[in-house]
Design a protein around this motif. Structure first.
Motif, short mmCIF file in Angstrom:
data_model
loop_
_atom_site.label_atom_id
_atom_site.label_comp_id
_atom_site.label_asym_id
_atom_site.label_seq_id
_atom_site.Cartn_x
_atom_site.Cartn_y
_atom_site.Cartn_z
N UNK A 1 -1.86 39.54 75.70
CA UNK A 1 -2.06 40.97 75.92
C UNK A 1 -3.12 41.49 74.95
N UNK A 2 -4.05 42.27 75.46
CA UNK A 2 -4.91 43.11 74.61
C UNK A 2 -4.40 44.53 74.76
N UNK A 3 -3.94 45.13 73.66
CA UNK A 3 -3.41 46.49 73.70
C UNK A 3 -4.44 47.43 73.08
N UNK B 1 -11.50 54.20 72.62
CA UNK B 1 -11.62 52.74 72.73
C UNK B 1 -11.46 52.21 74.16
N UNK B 2 -10.77 52.97 75.02
CA UNK B 2 -10.55 52.51 76.40
C UNK B 2 -11.82 52.45 77.22
N UNK B 3 -12.92 52.96 76.67
CA UNK B 3 -14.23 52.83 77.31
C UNK B 3 -14.55 51.36 77.60
N UNK B 4 -13.98 50.46 76.79
CA UNK B 4 -14.31 49.04 76.91
C UNK B 4 -13.25 48.24 77.65
N UNK B 5 -12.28 48.89 78.26
CA UNK B 5 -11.27 48.18 79.04
C UNK B 5 -11.90 47.37 80.18
N UNK B 6 -12.88 47.91 80.94
CA UNK B 6 -13.49 47.09 82.00
C UNK B 6 -14.11 45.79 81.47
N UNK B 7 -14.76 45.84 80.30
CA UNK B 7 -15.34 44.63 79.73
C UNK B 7 -14.25 43.61 79.44
N UNK C 1 -5.79 40.48 79.88
CA UNK C 1 -4.81 41.40 80.45
C UNK C 1 -4.63 42.55 79.47
N UNK C 2 -4.84 43.78 79.96
CA UNK C 2 -4.99 44.93 79.08
C UNK C 2 -3.89 45.97 79.32
N UNK C 3 -3.27 46.39 78.23
CA UNK C 3 -2.39 47.56 78.23
C UNK C 3 -3.12 48.66 77.48
N UNK D 1 -8.96 50.69 85.06
CA UNK D 1 -9.11 49.26 84.89
C UNK D 1 -7.96 48.59 84.15
N UNK D 2 -7.21 49.31 83.34
CA UNK D 2 -6.11 48.68 82.59
C UNK D 2 -5.07 48.11 83.55
N UNK D 3 -4.49 46.97 83.18
CA UNK D 3 -3.41 46.40 83.98
C UNK D 3 -2.19 47.31 83.99
#
Length: 393
Positions: free
Chosen positions: A114-116, A122-128, A135-137, A168-170
C-alpha cells in the motif's frame, strides 16, 4: 538512513504479499504527505503519529517518508515505524510538490503493498503512483484550497490534486462525513469515513508552564494552532481586547511554519496587550498543562478538516467555544457553543456569556465519554486496516 538501507536481502524491491514472518502476516505500507513526527506541528502530523504505531502492532510494516527540514535526522525508528527523511525545499509553495514526487519514485523502489497518501496536495501524484503499479489509498483531510493562505495558482493546484487523487486512488478515506459527501457529489466515488482520534489524557496537577508564563489556574483562555489566516487568531485577539476581562489572560500556543506578513502582524498585535501570551509551538507536558488548567478553550477557525485541537480540548473536559464552520459543527458541542466565523464581536459576546459558566462534573464526564467512544485510535487503526485489505490482496 537511505532508502537502500531499508532492505538488503533478496526481498528488497518485491511486494511482501503478506509474507509470513515470525508466525504473523506482514503488510508493507509506505506513507507520504506528512512532514513527519514526533514533535512536528500540524493536524496530518498528529494523525499519522497516532495512527501508524497502532498499525505496526496489527502486523503492518510502516515506512514514513518525512521532510528533512522538519525532523530529527538521527531518529530512524519511532514506535516500530521506519522514518526515512527525504530532501525538499522548506517552502509552503514547493515543498509538498518536490517531496511527494520524490516519495512516489522512492516508493516504487520499495514496492509496498500500500502507498498511503495524505491530503489533497500530495494526491496530485496519485496517477503517477498508479501508473507505476502501486496500490494507493488517499486520505482527504479536507479542501485545503479553502485556506486563506493560498493564492489563486496554489488553489488551482490543490483542486487538481483533489480531483486526480479522488479519481485515481484505489480507495479513499475522508476524515469527516462532510468531506466524504463532497467526494461523492463531485467525483462519484465512495469513501470510507474514518475520523481523527484522541487519546483521553490524564489531567495534570503540575503548573510549571503556567508559572513560566505568569498564568493563574482557570483564569486564561486557550487556543492552539498554526499562525495562518484561516485559524482566525486575529479575531480572537480583537475579541479579547474588546472584553477587557479583569484577571484573565489569552494564551495562543503555536507558531508559523513559514514566517510571513500575517504571522508578523499577529505577533505585533498580541504584543500590544501584556495579557496576551504567545507561547510558541508546544508539545508534551507543557501543552498538557495548558489544557489541564485552562478556564475556556476557543477555536476561531475559518477552515478545518476535522479539528484535532478541539477534540483534544474536549477530551480534557474543557468548556469550549467554536466558530460555526461545518467541520466544527460535526463535533459534539451544543448549539450555544458556536459563533459566526469571522465575527469578532459575536466571539466576544460568546466569551462573555460562557466565561463564568464552567462545565459541571457530569457535563465533563459525558463529553469525555463521547470523545473516547467516537474518536478512538484503536478503532481508527482497525478501520484503516480494513481499507488496506480491500485492495492489497
Amino acid at each position: 538512513m537511505a532508502i537502500s538501507d531499508i532492505y538488503s536481502g533478496p526481498d528488497f524491491g518485491k511486494p511482501s504479499n503478506y509474507h509470513k514472518q515470525y508466525g504473523y502476516q506482514i503488510m508493507k505500507v509506505v506513507v507520504v504527505g506528512t512532514r513527519g513526527f514526533p514533535g512536528v506541528q500540524g493536524g496530518v502530523e498528529v494523525h499519522c503519529e497516532n495512527l501508524y504505531p497502532r498499525l505496526t502492532e496489527k502486523g503492518c510494516e510502516v515506512i514514513i517518508f518525512t521532510r528533512k527540514p522538519y525532523v530529527d535526522l538521527t531518529l530512524h525508528n519511532y514506535k516500530g515505524i521506519k522514518l526515512i527523511p527525504l530532501s525538499c525545499p522548506k517552502s509552503k509553495f514547493l515543498e509538498t510538490f518536490f517531496h511527494t514526487l520524490y516519495g512516489v519514485f522512492s516508493a516504487k523502489k520499495i514496492s509496498p503493498d500500500i502507498l498511503h497518501v495524505h491530503a489533497i496536495g500530495p494526491s496530485l501524484f496519485v496517477p503517477f503512483a498508479r501508473v507505476f503499479g502501486l496500490k494507493v489509498v488517499m486520505t482527504n483531510h479536507g479542501p485545503d484550497y479553502e485556506r486563506k493562505k493560498w493564492g489563486r495558482l496554489a488553489k488551482i493546484v490543490l483542486r487538481l490534486g483533489e480531483n486526480l487523487g479522488s479519481r485515481w486512488a484505489n480507495k479513499i478515506i475522508c476524515i469527516s462525513e462532510t468531506i466524504a459527501e463532497n467526494v461523492r457529489r463531485r467525483y462519484k466515488r465512495e469513501a470510507a469515513v474514518i475520523p481523527n482520534g484522541v487519546i483521553i489524557p490524564k489531567i495534570l496537577q503540575s503548573e510549571d508552564t503556567l508559572k513560566k508564563n505568569s498564568l493563574e489556574k482557570g483564569k486564561y483562555i486557550l487556543s492552539v494552532g498554526r499562525f495562518v489566516p484561516e485559524k482566525g487568531f486575529h479575531d480572537l485577539i480583537d475579541a479579547f481586547n474588546e472584553l477587557r476581562l479583569t484577571g484573565w489572560k489569552l494564551v495562543i500556543a503555536g507558531r508559523a511554519d513559514h514566517e510571513d506578513r500575517y504571522s508578523r502582524d499577529l505577533k505585533e498585535k498580541a504584543g500590544k496587550n501584556r495579557n496576551i501570551i504567545l507561547t510558541g509551538f508546544l508539545t508534551g507536558i507543557a501543552l498538557q498543562e495548558l489544557y489541564s488548567h485552562a478556564g475556556l478553550f476557543v477555536i476561531p477557525s475559518y477552515y478545518e478538516g476535522l479539528p484535532i485541537v478541539l477534540l483534544e480540548a474536549m477530551s480534557y473536559g474543557l468548556s469550549c467555544i467554536a466558530s460555526d464552520i461545518p467541520a466544527n459543527k460535526n463535533v459534539e458541542l451544543s448549539n450555544d457553543r458556536f459563533f459566526k466565523a469571522g465575527d469578532a464581536n459575536a466571539l466576544a459576546e460568546k466569551i462573555r456569556e460562557l466565561i463564568d459558566k464552567p462545565l459541571s462534573k457530569e457535563e465533563k464526564r459525558k463529553m469525555i465519554d463521547i470523545i473516547a467512544e467516537k474518536y478512538n485510535w484503536t478503532k481508527i487503526a482497525d478501520e484503516t486496516l480494513k481499507v488496506y485489505k480491500q485492495i492489497a490482496n
